[in-house]
Design a protein around this motif. Sequence first.
Motif, PDB file in Angstrom:
ATOM      1  N   PRO A   1      46.252  10.947  45.627  1.00 34.82           N
ATOM      2  CA  PRO A   1      46.110  11.580  44.300  1.00 34.82           C
ATOM      3  C   PRO A   1      46.752  12.968  44.300  1.00 34.82           C
ATOM      4  O   PRO A   1      46.428  13.805  45.149  1.00 34.82           O
ATOM      5  N   SER A   2      47.666  13.197  43.363  1.00 31.14           N
ATOM      6  CA  SER A   2      48.462  14.422  43.393  1.00 31.14           C
ATOM      7  C   SER A   2      47.662  15.681  43.044  1.00 31.14           C
ATOM      8  O   SER A   2      47.827  16.722  43.686  1.00 31.14           O
ATOM      9  N   LEU A   3      46.792  15.601  42.040  1.00 34.07           N
ATOM     10  CA  LEU A   3      46.069  16.801  41.615  1.00 34.07           C
ATOM     11  C   LEU A   3      45.121  17.339  42.687  1.00 34.07           C
ATOM     12  O   LEU A   3      45.151  18.544  42.979  1.00 34.07           O
ATOM     13  N   PRO A   4      44.275  16.492  43.314  1.00 31.12           N
ATOM     14  CA  PRO A   4      43.431  17.020  44.394  1.00 31.12           C
ATOM     15  C   PRO A   4      44.242  17.600  45.551  1.00 31.12           C
ATOM     16  O   PRO A   4      43.861  18.626  46.127  1.00 31.12           O
ATOM     17  N   LEU A   5      45.365  16.953  45.897  1.00 31.46           N
ATOM     18  CA  LEU A   5      46.203  17.458  46.977  1.00 31.46           C
ATOM     19  C   LEU A   5      46.821  18.805  46.594  1.00 31.46           C
ATOM     20  O   LEU A   5      46.884  19.728  47.429  1.00 31.46           O
ATOM     21  N   THR A   6      47.271  18.938  45.354  1.00 28.81           N
ATOM     22  CA  THR A   6      47.826  20.207  44.888  1.00 28.81           C
ATOM     23  C   THR A   6      46.774  21.307  44.932  1.00 28.81           C
ATOM     24  O   THR A   6      47.059  22.439  45.355  1.00 28.81           O
ATOM     25  N   MET A   7      45.565  20.991  44.513  1.00 20.47           N
ATOM     26  CA  MET A   7      44.475  21.967  44.570  1.00 20.47           C
ATOM     27  C   MET A   7      44.183  22.382  46.004  1.00 20.47           C
ATOM     28  O   MET A   7      43.928  23.560  46.282  1.00 20.47           O
TER      29      MET A   7
ATOM     30  N   ILE B   1      46.962  24.717  47.148  1.00 17.33           N
ATOM     31  CA  ILE B   1      46.808  26.031  46.530  1.00 17.33           C
ATOM     32  C   ILE B   1      45.719  26.829  47.236  1.00 17.33           C
ATOM     33  O   ILE B   1      45.829  28.048  47.433  1.00 17.33           O
ATOM     34  N   ALA B   2      44.653  26.142  47.652  1.00 16.72           N
ATOM     35  CA  ALA B   2      43.541  26.830  48.317  1.00 16.72           C
ATOM     36  C   ALA B   2      43.967  27.439  49.652  1.00 16.72           C
ATOM     37  O   ALA B   2      43.417  28.467  50.074  1.00 16.72           O
ATOM     38  N   TYR B   3      44.955  26.822  50.319  1.00 20.30           N
ATOM     39  CA  TYR B   3      45.382  27.305  51.630  1.00 20.30           C
ATOM     40  C   TYR B   3      46.593  28.230  51.554  1.00 20.30           C
ATOM     41  O   TYR B   3      46.883  28.948  52.508  1.00 20.30           O
ATOM     42  N   LEU B   4      47.313  28.215  50.448  1.00 17.20           N
ATOM     43  CA  LEU B   4      48.453  29.100  50.283  1.00 17.20           C
ATOM     44  C   LEU B   4      48.024  30.393  49.602  1.00 17.20           C
ATOM     45  O   LEU B   4      46.990  30.439  48.945  1.00 17.20           O
ATOM     46  N   LYS B   5      48.828  31.428  49.762  1.00 17.53           N
ATOM     47  CA  LYS B   5      48.541  32.686  49.073  1.00 17.53           C
ATOM     48  C   LYS B   5      48.749  32.496  47.576  1.00 17.53           C
ATOM     49  O   LYS B   5      49.664  31.805  47.147  1.00 17.53           O
TER      50      LYS B   5
ATOM     51  N   MET C   1      53.054  32.828  42.055  1.00 19.89           N
ATOM     52  CA  MET C   1      53.954  31.869  41.429  1.00 19.89           C
ATOM     53  C   MET C   1      54.667  31.010  42.470  1.00 19.89           C
ATOM     54  O   MET C   1      54.796  29.792  42.297  1.00 19.89           O
ATOM     55  N   PHE C   2      55.132  31.638  43.555  1.00 14.16           N
ATOM     56  CA  PHE C   2      55.868  30.896  44.580  1.00 14.16           C
ATOM     57  C   PHE C   2      54.997  29.810  45.214  1.00 14.16           C
ATOM     58  O   PHE C   2      55.450  28.674  45.408  1.00 14.16           O
ATOM     59  N   SER C   3      53.762  30.145  45.522  1.00 12.04           N
ATOM     60  CA  SER C   3      52.849  29.165  46.128  1.00 12.04           C
ATOM     61  C   SER C   3      52.577  28.012  45.172  1.00 12.04           C
ATOM     62  O   SER C   3      52.489  26.847  45.592  1.00 12.04           O
ATOM     63  N   LEU C   4      52.464  28.328  43.888  1.00  9.50           N
ATOM     64  CA  LEU C   4      52.218  27.284  42.891  1.00  9.50           C
ATOM     65  C   LEU C   4      53.406  26.331  42.796  1.00  9.50           C
ATOM     66  O   LEU C   4      53.239  25.107  42.707  1.00  9.50           O
ATOM     67  N   ILE C   5      54.614  26.895  42.834  1.00  9.43           N
ATOM     68  CA  ILE C   5      55.826  26.068  42.778  1.00  9.43           C
ATOM     69  C   ILE C   5      55.904  25.145  43.991  1.00  9.43           C
ATOM     70  O   ILE C   5      56.200  23.947  43.865  1.00  9.43           O
ATOM     71  N   ILE C   6      55.630  25.685  45.175  1.00 10.82           N
ATOM     72  CA  ILE C   6      55.680  24.879  46.404  1.00 10.82           C
ATOM     73  C   ILE C   6      54.639  23.764  46.361  1.00 10.82           C
ATOM     74  O   ILE C   6      54.933  22.601  46.696  1.00 10.82           O
ATOM     75  N   ALA C   7      53.420  24.095  45.956  1.00 11.63           N
ATOM     76  CA  ALA C   7      52.346  23.097  45.925  1.00 11.63           C
ATOM     77  C   ALA C   7      52.667  21.973  44.944  1.00 11.63           C
ATOM     78  O   ALA C   7      52.451  20.789  45.246  1.00 11.63           O
TER      79      ALA C   7
ATOM     80  N   LEU D   1      41.725  25.876  35.654  1.00  9.14           N
ATOM     81  CA  LEU D   1      40.642  25.782  36.639  1.00  9.14           C
ATOM     82  C   LEU D   1      40.495  27.055  37.472  1.00  9.14           C
ATOM     83  O   LEU D   1      39.612  27.135  38.322  1.00  9.14           O
ATOM     84  N   GLY D   2      41.376  28.033  37.235  1.00  8.95           N
ATOM     85  CA  GLY D   2      41.303  29.283  37.988  1.00  8.95           C
ATOM     86  C   GLY D   2      42.099  29.279  39.265  1.00  8.95           C
ATOM     87  O   GLY D   2      41.911  30.149  40.122  1.00  8.95           O
ATOM     88  N   LEU D   3      43.020  28.306  39.412  1.00  8.82           N
ATOM     89  CA  LEU D   3      43.815  28.199  40.638  1.00  8.82           C
ATOM     90  C   LEU D   3      45.278  28.554  40.387  1.00  8.82           C
ATOM     91  O   LEU D   3      46.137  28.217  41.199  1.00  8.82           O
ATOM     92  N   GLY D   4      45.558  29.224  39.295  1.00  6.46           N
ATOM     93  CA  GLY D   4      46.939  29.545  38.954  1.00  6.46           C
ATOM     94  C   GLY D   4      47.375  30.898  39.462  1.00  6.46           C
ATOM     95  O   GLY D   4      46.915  31.368  40.509  1.00  6.46           O
ATOM     96  N   THR D   5      48.260  31.520  38.725  1.00  6.85           N
ATOM     97  CA  THR D   5      48.810  32.815  39.112  1.00  6.85           C
ATOM     98  C   THR D   5      47.833  33.927  38.743  1.00  6.85           C
ATOM     99  O   THR D   5      47.352  33.985  37.617  1.00  6.85           O
ATOM    100  N   TYR D   6      47.540  34.779  39.702  1.00 10.04           N
ATOM    101  CA  TYR D   6      46.641  35.901  39.452  1.00 10.04           C
ATOM    102  C   TYR D   6      47.465  37.139  39.131  1.00 10.04           C
ATOM    103  O   TYR D   6      48.423  37.460  39.807  1.00 10.04           O
TER     104      TYR D   6
END
Length: 269
Positions: free
Chosen positions: A117-123, A126-130, A133-139, A212-217
């Motif tokens: 499942p792509s969404l749980p894996l992306t989340m 994101i939890a392990y990356l800083k 924007m760059f981390s979001l693009i990679i994830a 969900l609060g996991l985007g760009t801060y």
Amino acid sequence: MRKRKKRVHVAAWAGAAVILFFVVVDIFAEQIAPYDPSALGPAYLAPSKEHLLGTNDLGQDIFSELVFGTRVSLLIGVFSALIVTIVGTVLALISGYMGGKTDRLITAVTNIAMAVPSLPLTMLLIAYLKSGMFSLIIAISITAWTGTARILRSRVRQICEMPYIKIEKTMGVKTPVILLKHILPNLKDILLTRAALSVSSAMMTESGLSFLGLGTYGQKSWGNILHFAFFRNSILRGQVWWYLPPILCISIAVMGFMLIGYYGQQRAE
């Protein structure tokens, strides 16, 4: 047939117009936005001449947030789609052209990745990356390349069965020449479709993660605006001007890229 082609062209022009509009807003955000989106002021103001969409709980101008959010949302969508398209195309060319064990290995990896499942894996990523924007693009890119690779691989296999490709192989034409000169150009319509759909998919994913609060801060995006709108009870307060505009922007932008994708699909057929 002519009417169908006309509808396709109209859809393409409509999609291009939508995308162009948001690109212009992106480029001229500083000139369009009346305020600094981070500037504080009176909170929860209703729409007025001074604040077209009112202010949020911190007194920040919502219209200015929306304008600058265009830049972040588009950048994440476009760069994620660029990475997804490049990775998917490279793997498809290698898998479809080489065949044999290489094809089976890449196909197996693609199938396994599609089963996750792509969404749980992306989340999780994101939890392990800083955060940023760059981390979001990679994830997003890590979890979104499989569809492009699978579709393009099938098309590459079809092209490799063409007589002229077999003749070139027999004549000893170098593999890079065959791939870049004769196979890749025949993928352009599918590439257009997949790239456009990848942008819309990435923008939807970013919006969901930001909500969900996991985007760009510290950076405004449409999903980020929605996050604070819903978690600051904008619905209970009846502040339609806070949560509805980013929803409309996301929907219209995604529709624009999907219309371009539809145009590419019709050309490929």
